[in-house]
Write a protein that holds these residues in place. Sequence first.
Motif, mmCIF file in Angstrom:
data_model
loop_
_atom_site.group_PDB
_atom_site.id
_atom_site.type_symbol
_atom_site.label_atom_id
_atom_site.label_comp_id
_atom_site.label_asym_id
_atom_site.label_seq_id
_atom_site.Cartn_x
_atom_site.Cartn_y
_atom_site.Cartn_z
ATOM 1 N N ILE A 315 0.723 -1.170 -0.057
ATOM 2 C CA ILE A 315 0.057 0.135 0.045
ATOM 3 C C ILE A 315 0.856 1.288 0.069
ATOM 4 C CG2 ILE A 315 -1.646 1.471 1.340
ATOM 5 C CD1 ILE A 315 -3.013 -1.163 2.286
ATOM 6 N N PRO A 316 0.893 1.951 -1.101
ATOM 7 C CA PRO A 316 1.706 3.207 -1.012
ATOM 8 C C PRO A 316 1.387 4.229 0.057
ATOM 9 C CG PRO A 316 0.833 2.655 -3.424
ATOM 10 C CD PRO A 316 0.099 1.963 -2.297
ATOM 11 N N ALA A 317 2.459 4.864 0.694
ATOM 12 C CA ALA A 317 1.835 5.575 1.560
ATOM 13 C C ALA A 317 3.130 6.734 2.296
ATOM 14 C CB ALA A 317 1.856 4.679 3.049
ATOM 15 N N PHE A 318 2.528 7.818 2.788
ATOM 16 C CA PHE A 318 3.354 8.648 3.409
ATOM 17 C C PHE A 318 3.440 8.632 4.934
ATOM 18 C CE2 PHE A 318 3.651 13.026 5.194
ATOM 19 C CZ PHE A 318 4.815 13.511 4.694
ATOM 20 N N VAL A 319 4.401 8.437 5.345
ATOM 21 C CA VAL A 319 4.343 8.247 7.006
ATOM 22 C C VAL A 319 5.353 9.293 7.569
ATOM 23 C CG1 VAL A 319 4.604 6.751 8.889
ATOM 24 C CG2 VAL A 319 3.802 5.851 6.643
ATOM 25 N N ASN A 320 4.870 10.219 8.066
ATOM 26 C CA ASN A 320 5.884 10.985 8.641
ATOM 27 C C ASN A 320 5.369 12.122 9.786
ATOM 28 O OD1 ASN A 320 8.261 12.591 8.262
ATOM 29 N ND2 ASN A 320 7.519 14.386 7.101
ATOM 30 N N GLY A 321 6.372 12.568 10.833
ATOM 31 C CA GLY A 321 5.992 13.418 11.750
ATOM 32 C C GLY A 321 6.887 12.989 13.016
ATOM 33 N N PRO A 322 6.770 13.742 14.218
ATOM 34 C CA PRO A 322 7.448 13.326 15.107
ATOM 35 C C PRO A 322 6.671 11.980 15.980
ATOM 36 C CG PRO A 322 6.101 15.305 15.620
ATOM 37 C CD PRO A 322 6.045 15.091 14.164
ATOM 38 N N MET A 324 5.411 11.292 18.682
ATOM 39 C CA MET A 324 4.144 11.192 19.524
ATOM 40 C C MET A 324 3.092 11.930 18.975
ATOM 41 S SD MET A 324 6.090 12.764 23.160
ATOM 42 C CE MET A 324 4.334 12.621 24.007
ATOM 43 N N MET A 325 3.185 12.210 17.459
ATOM 44 C CA MET A 325 1.879 12.611 16.829
ATOM 45 C C MET A 325 2.408 12.571 15.206
ATOM 46 S SD MET A 325 1.630 16.830 17.397
ATOM 47 C CE MET A 325 0.469 16.827 16.153
ATOM 48 N N PHE A 326 2.289 11.434 14.497
ATOM 49 C CA PHE A 326 2.703 11.524 13.295
ATOM 50 C C PHE A 326 1.585 11.056 12.561
ATOM 51 C CE2 PHE A 326 2.937 7.173 15.524
ATOM 52 C CZ PHE A 326 2.616 6.245 14.568
ATOM 53 N N ASP A 327 1.775 11.432 10.984
ATOM 54 C CA ASP A 327 0.605 11.123 9.993
ATOM 55 C C ASP A 327 0.922 10.012 9.260
ATOM 56 O OD1 ASP A 327 -1.027 13.331 11.102
ATOM 57 O OD2 ASP A 327 -0.098 14.739 9.270
ATOM 58 N N VAL A 328 -0.029 9.158 8.761
ATOM 59 C CA VAL A 328 0.029 8.336 7.695
ATOM 60 C C VAL A 328 -1.189 8.692 6.626
ATOM 61 C CG1 VAL A 328 -0.360 5.797 7.397
ATOM 62 C CG2 VAL A 328 0.661 6.566 9.386
ATOM 63 N N VAL A 329 -0.610 8.830 5.385
ATOM 64 C CA VAL A 329 -1.407 9.212 4.296
ATOM 65 C C VAL A 329 -1.450 7.831 3.418
ATOM 66 C CG1 VAL A 329 -1.975 10.793 2.744
ATOM 67 C CG2 VAL A 329 -0.960 11.575 4.701
ATOM 68 N N VAL A 330 -2.575 7.426 2.854
ATOM 69 C CA VAL A 330 -2.592 6.467 2.162
ATOM 70 C C VAL A 330 -3.390 6.777 0.805
ATOM 71 C CG1 VAL A 330 -2.391 4.624 3.619
ATOM 72 C CG2 VAL A 330 -4.598 5.428 3.022
ATOM 73 N N PRO A 331 -3.519 6.105 -0.211
ATOM 74 C CA PRO A 331 -4.251 6.641 -1.516
ATOM 75 C C PRO A 331 -5.385 7.197 -1.499
ATOM 76 C CG PRO A 331 -2.956 4.674 -2.130
ATOM 77 C CD PRO A 331 -3.044 4.751 -0.641
ATOM 78 N N SER A 332 -6.350 6.911 -0.522
ATOM 79 C CA SER A 332 -7.629 7.745 -0.363
ATOM 80 C C SER A 332 -7.996 7.848 1.036
ATOM 81 C CB SER A 332 -8.764 6.924 -1.333
ATOM 82 O OG SER A 332 -9.051 5.879 -0.701
ATOM 83 N N GLU A 333 -9.059 8.583 1.451
ATOM 84 C CA GLU A 333 -9.804 8.580 2.553
ATOM 85 C C GLU A 333 -10.498 7.394 3.025
ATOM 86 O OE1 GLU A 333 -12.872 11.662 5.048
ATOM 87 O OE2 GLU A 333 -11.876 12.273 3.342
ATOM 88 N N ARG A 396 -1.867 13.361 -4.205
ATOM 89 C CA ARG A 396 -2.610 12.881 -3.000
ATOM 90 C C ARG A 396 -2.120 13.682 -1.859
ATOM 91 N NH1 ARG A 396 -6.638 11.797 0.317
ATOM 92 N NH2 ARG A 396 -5.999 10.353 1.839
ATOM 93 N N LEU A 397 -0.753 13.872 -1.827
ATOM 94 C CA LEU A 397 -0.178 14.773 -0.551
ATOM 95 C C LEU A 397 -0.941 16.073 -0.555
ATOM 96 C CD1 LEU A 397 3.493 13.814 -0.565
ATOM 97 C CD2 LEU A 397 1.681 12.794 0.777
ATOM 98 N N HIS A 398 -1.043 16.803 -1.747
ATOM 99 C CA HIS A 398 -1.482 18.047 -1.637
ATOM 100 C C HIS A 398 -3.336 17.911 -1.327
ATOM 101 C CE1 HIS A 398 1.486 19.561 -4.914
ATOM 102 N NE2 HIS A 398 2.018 19.216 -3.837
ATOM 103 N N GLN A 399 -3.823 16.940 -1.895
ATOM 104 C CA GLN A 399 -5.259 16.846 -1.377
ATOM 105 C C GLN A 399 -5.413 16.500 0.103
ATOM 106 O OE1 GLN A 399 -7.105 13.074 -2.133
ATOM 107 N NE2 GLN A 399 -9.062 13.885 -2.658
ATOM 108 N N PHE A 400 -4.556 15.580 0.413
ATOM 109 C CA PHE A 400 -4.592 15.492 2.019
ATOM 110 C C PHE A 400 -4.416 16.520 2.785
ATOM 111 C CE2 PHE A 400 -2.967 14.516 6.263
ATOM 112 C CZ PHE A 400 -3.926 13.414 6.604
ATOM 113 N N ALA A 401 -3.244 17.472 2.458
ATOM 114 C CA ALA A 401 -3.167 18.682 3.165
ATOM 115 C C ALA A 401 -4.002 19.717 3.162
ATOM 116 C CB ALA A 401 -1.686 19.322 2.554
ATOM 117 N N SER A 402 -4.768 19.869 1.899
ATOM 118 C CA SER A 402 -5.902 20.824 1.678
ATOM 119 C C SER A 402 -6.831 20.234 2.590
ATOM 120 C CB SER A 402 -6.280 20.736 0.312
ATOM 121 O OG SER A 402 -7.157 21.587 0.058
ATOM 122 N N GLU A 403 -7.421 19.195 2.543
ATOM 123 C CA GLU A 403 -8.583 18.702 3.346
ATOM 124 C C GLU A 403 -8.406 18.632 4.774
ATOM 125 O OE1 GLU A 403 -9.773 15.007 1.220
ATOM 126 O OE2 GLU A 403 -10.356 16.073 -0.470
ATOM 127 N N ALA A 404 -7.043 18.095 5.241
ATOM 128 C CA ALA A 404 -7.062 18.072 6.279
ATOM 129 C C ALA A 404 -6.679 19.088 7.451
ATOM 130 C CB ALA A 404 -5.703 17.147 6.976
#
Length: 442
Positions: A315-322, A324-333, A396-404
């Motif tokens: 599953i393609p994903a973006f996993v990042n952040g410190p 104690m509070m990190f984000d996991v973004v996958v292809p769709s909500e 997808r990263l742009h979409q997540f950032a915009s919607e979140a």
Amino acid sequence: MKNLETIDRARRVTAAEQYDIGTRFPSVFVKAQGSWMEDVEGRRVLDVTAASGALLLGNRHPAVVEAITRYIAEHGTVFASTLSLPRIELAERLCERYPAGEKAVFSKSGSEATTAAIRMARAASGRDIIVTSGYHGWHDWHLSYLNIGYNPGTRIACYGYNETALRRMLHEFAGEIAAVIVTPEPAWFDEAYYRRVSQLCAEHGVYFIIDEVITAFRYGHRGLNGTGEVPADAITMSKGLGNGHSISAVVGRREILDAYDKAGVAGTYTREVPPMAAALAVLDVTEDGSVHEHTQRMGATLRDGMRDILAAVGIPAFVNGPPMMFDVVVPSEQLSWDIYRAAYDHGAYFEDSGTHMVTAAFGQAEVDHALEAFEKGAREIARITSFDFDALPESRLHQFASEAFGGALHDDEAVLRRIDDTVHAIANRDPALARLLDPSCG
């Protein structure tokens, strides 16, 4: 008693269909210890949301329980005076802890703290425009946070974390801007970004407020301002401060906090003392940094494990952040919901939006349980899902950032057009509207 029957009972008398039911997994919990919860059916589920960030130490931490019960038993809950010894001590300690701190005032929720902060900034500066990015709560002044733009009724201008937009607004309207307030999104913007924002505000003589309702105890030991690398005129905090008990604070420069009276900030329950006793206990427990060191280690193991699992199951994903509070973004909500819904069936309650938070009650056993549930859920969903790309598309990263959080990450044509429209709207706003409204009010 069954979960679904109890949810139906709630639906009839109290539950909001979307907020309480549609965005939650189907459990009604009756008790919790540490980061484990038990629902009405007796099922134990691991909380990987830290109760939406409210818990730092975990449920029923002995020091917090003792502090609150002792204070109620020996002293009381709320007094005729707005001042109490715990309030004074807590203010002193927060001012020592955070570089922005010269004075501190308290309220009950993060939404109240951010609203109080902008009202005091307006009252102290005599200006009316607030420039903002990120989520600051559910109050009226902040309902349009997801789009770059200007609301003439609230005098709020959103810049969407876009530095081009911020520079334009400060360059053209600095003399009319009371403050810039921004919520850190540490998975997306590093400390250098916030230093630049802070410096821009200082150069233009505009107050800079960091909304650290979540990050004050999760961006490392002392939050973003507490790193000493990001100067601010004020910060807000709440989640973690009372370890689940309702308390928030605005901590900042004396000239802003001394506008408390002029801003008309008030509230009977801002003086409630037991949550202040809880906050003092939290500061005691976390003082030497060992709690954060442990929690960051557990969070890092969880974050890196989730990244590895997603890669292993394809599953393609973006996993990042410190940690104690990190984000996991996958292809769709929808895919995100499906994965976490499946993980819930295996005993772990993740935040379906993809932002994950651990508590100090996490040990290796909790991390292992969370990863096992996550892997089972991810594998189940991966088996019935196919992708025509190996890496998460930038779109997808742009979409997540915009919607979140309303993030406009790049200066594309649409963003630049929105910036122009916003500047035009501010320049052509009706000045009579500001005069009709008390400039301190939101």
